[in-house]
Design a protein around this motif. Structure first.
Motif: not given
Length: 297
Positions: A19-31
């Motif tokens: 889920t993280v790889s598919a939808f949240f690339a480029g996000w801050s991990p803390f956010a």
């Protein structure tokens, strides 16, 4: 029913990395960690309100910081840099770190089967990381190892806290406090770190759906199911069911996510799964206390 509830948590957790790889690339991990933790804690509070006593707040803050702030941040940092299948590969070696904790904290010598299993898991994981076609940094592997270490250490702390605080209150407030601690860190990381991260409030409809899945399914429901199932099953069963988390992550990465692996790499993954399951079944058959005892919370 008890088996279904016990299986629910690791199966839901196994979808996290894809889920993280598919939808949240480029996000801050803390956010992303803050988005996952705080709304889940608020949801649990709405379902069953519980306010902590003043004497309980220090323990809840400590558990929230270790298990949520640190663990979620490290996990997402690694999950955003590694293919989801390789995160599963790393997580399936968790018993190796567990053996070290058992030896250091509980002064328990590992069995021959546990040592052999640990050696096989380390060798297989090393081969898969070194032979991967993806661009893998030492930092991403370090974040994953740190996440697993924090998971075990935080679980030991949580086991002691659970003796004094009811599990629902503990789960609710560790998510809330852990999420609150993450907020200023995420704000700084987004706007002052110099990195061009995606806006965590400007999301597409699929991203909102994925975020709801992380908050409700992967966090609120799974954590409740996991903690609720602890008194219903044996430690050996808990340990055995826990292996389905990394196994599912590996399967999803190699199939749905379309991550490229050679036949040899797939065979090595299968060997890791088989080795882990055989070791778990052996320990269960001989009624020995496994390394998962220290991470049941």
């Amino acid at each position: 029913m008890r088996v279904f509830i016990a299986l629910l948590a690791p199966l839901l957790w196994g979808t996290t990395y894809a889920t993280v790889s598919a939808f949240f690339a480029g996000w801050s991990p803390f956010a992303l960690a803050a988005w996952r933790a705080l709304p889940a804690g608020v949801l649990l509070f709405i379902i069953k309100p519980s306010l902590p006593k003043m004497s309980e707040i220090p323990s809840l803050l400590l558990v929230g910081f270790i298990n949520i702030t640190l663990f979620f941040s490290l996990l997402f940092e690694s999950a955003m840099q590694l293919p989801s299948a390789l995160v599963g590969v790393g997580m399936i070696t968790l018993p190796v770190i567990g053996l070290v904790v058992m030896a250091v904290v509980h002064k328990m010598k590992p069995s021959v089967i546990q040592l052999l299993s640990a050696m096989v898991l380390i060798l297989c994981a090393s081969y898969l990381f070194l032979s991967s076609h993806a661009d893998i940094s030492f930092a991403s592997v370090g974040f994953l190892i740190a996440a697993m270490t924090v998971l075990i250490g935080g679980s030991v702390v949580t086991k002691h806290v659970m003796k004094k605080i009811y599990w629902w209150k503990l789960l609710t407030w560790k998510l809330i406090f852990g999420g609150i601690i993450l907020l200023p860190i995420a704000y700084w990381h987004l706007y002052f770190s110099g990195n061009n991260y995606a806006d965590p409030f400007s999301m597409t409809l699929p991203q909102w759906a994925a975020l709801i899945w992380l908050i409700v399914g992967v966090t609120a429901v799974s954590y409740c199911a996991y903690v609720f199932s602890i008194p219903l099953i044996t430690t050996s069963e808990l340990s055995f069911f826990g292996t389905f988390n990394p196994i599912l992550a590996m399967v999803i990465g190699a199939t749905i996510m379309g991550e490229a692996f050679s036949p040899l790499q797939l065979c090595v993954m299968g060997m890791m799964i088989l080795c882990n399951l055989v070791a778990q079944l052996y320990e269960k058959r001989h009624h020995q206390r496994t390394e998962q005892t220290v991470i049941s919370y």
